[in-house]
Design a protein around this motif. Structure first.
Motif, PDB file in Angstrom:
ATOM      1  N   PHE A 127      37.587  35.543  30.573  1.00 17.11           N
ATOM      2  CA  PHE A 127      37.483  34.185  30.052  1.00 17.11           C
ATOM      3  C   PHE A 127      38.790  33.397  30.060  1.00 17.11           C
ATOM      4  N   ASP A 128      39.926  34.056  29.828  1.00 20.84           N
ATOM      5  CA  ASP A 128      41.191  33.324  29.824  1.00 20.84           C
ATOM      6  C   ASP A 128      41.494  32.631  31.161  1.00 20.84           C
ATOM      7  N   PRO A 129      41.130  33.223  32.306  1.00 14.95           N
ATOM      8  CA  PRO A 129      41.416  32.523  33.577  1.00 14.95           C
ATOM      9  C   PRO A 129      40.546  31.283  33.810  1.00 14.95           C
ATOM     10  N   LEU A 130      39.525  31.060  32.978  1.00 14.41           N
ATOM     11  CA  LEU A 130      38.585  29.967  33.182  1.00 14.41           C
ATOM     12  C   LEU A 130      38.761  28.874  32.134  1.00 14.41           C
ATOM     13  N   THR A 131      38.447  27.647  32.531  1.00 19.31           N
ATOM     14  CA  THR A 131      38.412  26.551  31.569  1.00 19.31           C
ATOM     15  C   THR A 131      37.109  26.649  30.776  1.00 19.31           C
ATOM     16  N   THR A 132      37.015  25.872  29.718  1.00 19.34           N
ATOM     17  CA  THR A 132      35.787  25.844  28.914  1.00 19.34           C
ATOM     18  C   THR A 132      34.596  25.433  29.776  1.00 19.34           C
ATOM     19  N   ASP A 133      34.775  24.429  30.618  1.00 24.85           N
ATOM     20  CA  ASP A 133      33.692  23.993  31.507  1.00 24.85           C
ATOM     21  C   ASP A 133      33.310  25.089  32.502  1.00 24.85           C
ATOM     22  N   GLU A 134      34.296  25.812  33.007  1.00 20.96           N
ATOM     23  CA  GLU A 134      34.013  26.895  33.952  1.00 20.96           C
ATOM     24  C   GLU A 134      33.256  28.037  33.279  1.00 20.96           C
ATOM     25  N   VAL A 135      33.565  28.320  32.028  1.00 22.60           N
ATOM     26  CA  VAL A 135      32.834  29.356  31.286  1.00 22.60           C
ATOM     27  C   VAL A 135      31.365  28.947  31.169  1.00 22.60           C
ATOM     28  N   ARG A 136      31.119  27.683  30.827  1.00 24.49           N
ATOM     29  CA  ARG A 136      29.745  27.189  30.734  1.00 24.49           C
ATOM     30  C   ARG A 136      29.044  27.302  32.090  1.00 24.49           C
ATOM     31  N   LEU A 137      29.721  26.891  33.160  1.00 25.72           N
ATOM     32  CA  LEU A 137      29.138  26.993  34.504  1.00 25.72           C
ATOM     33  C   LEU A 137      28.877  28.451  34.882  1.00 25.72           C
ATOM     34  N   PHE A 138      29.811  29.315  34.562  1.00 33.90           N
ATOM     35  CA  PHE A 138      29.650  30.744  34.840  1.00 33.90           C
ATOM     36  C   PHE A 138      28.394  31.264  34.151  1.00 33.90           C
ATOM     37  N   GLY A 139      28.219  30.892  32.892  1.00 34.88           N
ATOM     38  CA  GLY A 139      27.008  31.288  32.168  1.00 34.88           C
ATOM     39  C   GLY A 139      25.754  30.741  32.825  1.00 34.88           C
ATOM     40  N   ASP A 140      25.811  29.483  33.258  1.00 34.73           N
ATOM     41  CA  ASP A 140      24.666  28.890  33.958  1.00 34.73           C
ATOM     42  C   ASP A 140      24.360  29.642  35.247  1.00 34.73           C
ATOM     43  N   PHE A 141      25.403  29.977  35.997  1.00 31.47           N
ATOM     44  CA  PHE A 141      25.205  30.719  37.254  1.00 31.47           C
ATOM     45  C   PHE A 141      24.569  32.073  36.986  1.00 31.47           C
ATOM     46  N   LEU A 142      25.064  32.752  35.967  1.00 32.44           N
ATOM     47  CA  LEU A 142      24.512  34.066  35.638  1.00 32.44           C
ATOM     48  C   LEU A 142      23.047  33.953  35.235  1.00 32.44           C
ATOM     49  N   ASP A 143      22.707  32.933  34.457  1.00 33.84           N
ATOM     50  CA  ASP A 143      21.305  32.728  34.072  1.00 33.84           C
ATOM     51  C   ASP A 143      20.422  32.522  35.303  1.00 33.84           C
ATOM     52  N   ARG A 144      20.889  31.744  36.253  1.00 31.59           N
ATOM     53  CA  ARG A 144      20.106  31.487  37.462  1.00 31.59           C
ATOM     54  C   ARG A 144      19.942  32.749  38.302  1.00 31.59           C
ATOM     55  N   ILE A 145      21.002  33.522  38.410  1.00 29.13           N
ATOM     56  CA  ILE A 145      20.930  34.772  39.178  1.00 29.13           C
ATOM     57  C   ILE A 145      19.999  35.762  38.480  1.00 29.13           C
ATOM     58  N   LEU A 146      20.142  35.904  37.155  1.00 20.18           N
ATOM     59  CA  LEU A 146      19.235  36.804  36.411  1.00 20.18           C
ATOM     60  C   LEU A 146      17.792  36.356  36.535  1.00 20.18           C
ATOM     61  N   GLY A 147      17.561  35.061  36.512  1.00 21.63           N
ATOM     62  CA  GLY A 147      16.196  34.557  36.693  1.00 21.63           C
ATOM     63  C   GLY A 147      15.631  34.951  38.035  1.00 21.63           C
ATOM     64  N   ALA A 148      16.439  34.837  39.089  1.00 21.01           N
ATOM     65  CA  ALA A 148      15.990  35.237  40.424  1.00 21.01           C
ATOM     66  C   ALA A 148      15.707  36.731  40.479  1.00 21.01           C
ATOM     67  N   ILE A 149      16.548  37.520  39.826  1.00 18.74           N
ATOM     68  CA  ILE A 149      16.340  38.972  39.795  1.00 18.74           C
ATOM     69  C   ILE A 149      15.042  39.301  39.066  1.00 18.74           C
ATOM     70  N   GLU A 150      14.854  38.679  37.923  1.00 14.94           N
ATOM     71  CA  GLU A 150      13.646  38.945  37.133  1.00 14.94           C
ATOM     72  C   GLU A 150      12.385  38.509  37.874  1.00 14.94           C
ATOM     73  N   ARG A 151      12.431  37.380  38.546  1.00 18.76           N
ATOM     74  CA  ARG A 151      11.275  36.938  39.330  1.00 18.76           C
ATOM     75  C   ARG A 151      11.015  37.888  40.507  1.00 18.76           C
ATOM     76  N   GLY A 152      12.086  38.396  41.113  1.00 18.37           N
ATOM     77  CA  GLY A 152      11.962  39.310  42.252  1.00 18.37           C
ATOM     78  C   GLY A 152      11.492  40.685  41.864  1.00 18.37           C
ATOM     79  N   ALA A 153      11.685  41.060  40.609  1.00 15.80           N
ATOM     80  CA  ALA A 153      11.294  42.396  40.143  1.00 15.80           C
ATOM     81  C   ALA A 153       9.801  42.482  39.871  1.00 15.80           C
ATOM     82  N   ARG A 154       9.124  41.381  39.840  1.00 18.65           N
ATOM     83  CA  ARG A 154       7.680  41.371  39.532  1.00 18.65           C
ATOM     84  C   ARG A 154       6.862  41.684  40.741  1.00 18.65           C
TER      85      ARG A 154
END
Length: 154
Positions: A127-154
């Motif tokens: 987290f220290d290497p990232l700005t506050t906005d980048e942390v939020r974006l990182f979380g958004d990216f992870l949510d999207r990737i996890l969503g794709a994984i979960e949809r693909g696992a079905r």
């Protein structure tokens, strides 16, 4: 039969960097935990959810699902931790085939001593290497990737 969808050069480079970050982050965390607390990453992976559960107890199958481990790996790790006195197995009152895993006082002391330095390691490396906005974006990216994984696992 359709043609394979190969990674574009930029995608292949990003994927290689992700794999390197994953390996290096795991290694850095493993080293930090061992150096500062004597716990392995596997110990910490099980102690953390146990310490956050009601009364420090979880059903073994729920603990395994929480950390994403198969039954055999979980059983072997719990046995190693039992020998060191940081967890104990108990019979499951609801199901004679199941077992419960309980955090011992020694285990609670171990996780409580390890957690602050582990959190600092995560903060410093992720987290220290990232700005506050980048942390939020990182979380958004992870949510999207996890969503794709979960949809693909079905």
């Amino acid at each position: 039969m359709s043609e394979p969808r190969w990674l574009a050069p930029q995608q292949a480079e990003v994927w290689a960097r992700y794999r390197k970050v994953y390996r290096e982050l795991q290694q850095a965390q493993d080293q930090q935990l061992q150096r500062d607390s004597g716990l392995s990453a596997a110990d910490y992976a099980l102690l953390a959810p146990l310490s956050e559960s009601d009364d420090g107890v979880l059903r073994a199958r729920d603990l395994g699902a929480d950390v994403g481990w198969e039954r055999s790996r979980l059983s072997h790790q719990i046995s190693r931790m039992e020998k060191r006195g940081i967890v104990v197995r108990e019979a499951c009152a609801d199901d004679a085939r199941g077992s419960m895993v309980r955090l011992t006082e020694k285990g609670r002391e171990a996780i409580e001593a390890a957690a602050p330095k582990h959190a600092e390691c995560v903060r410093r490396l992720v987290f220290d290497p990232l700005t506050t906005d980048e942390v939020r974006l990182f979380g958004d990216f992870l949510d999207r990737i996890l969503g794709a994984i979960e949809r693909g696992a079905r």
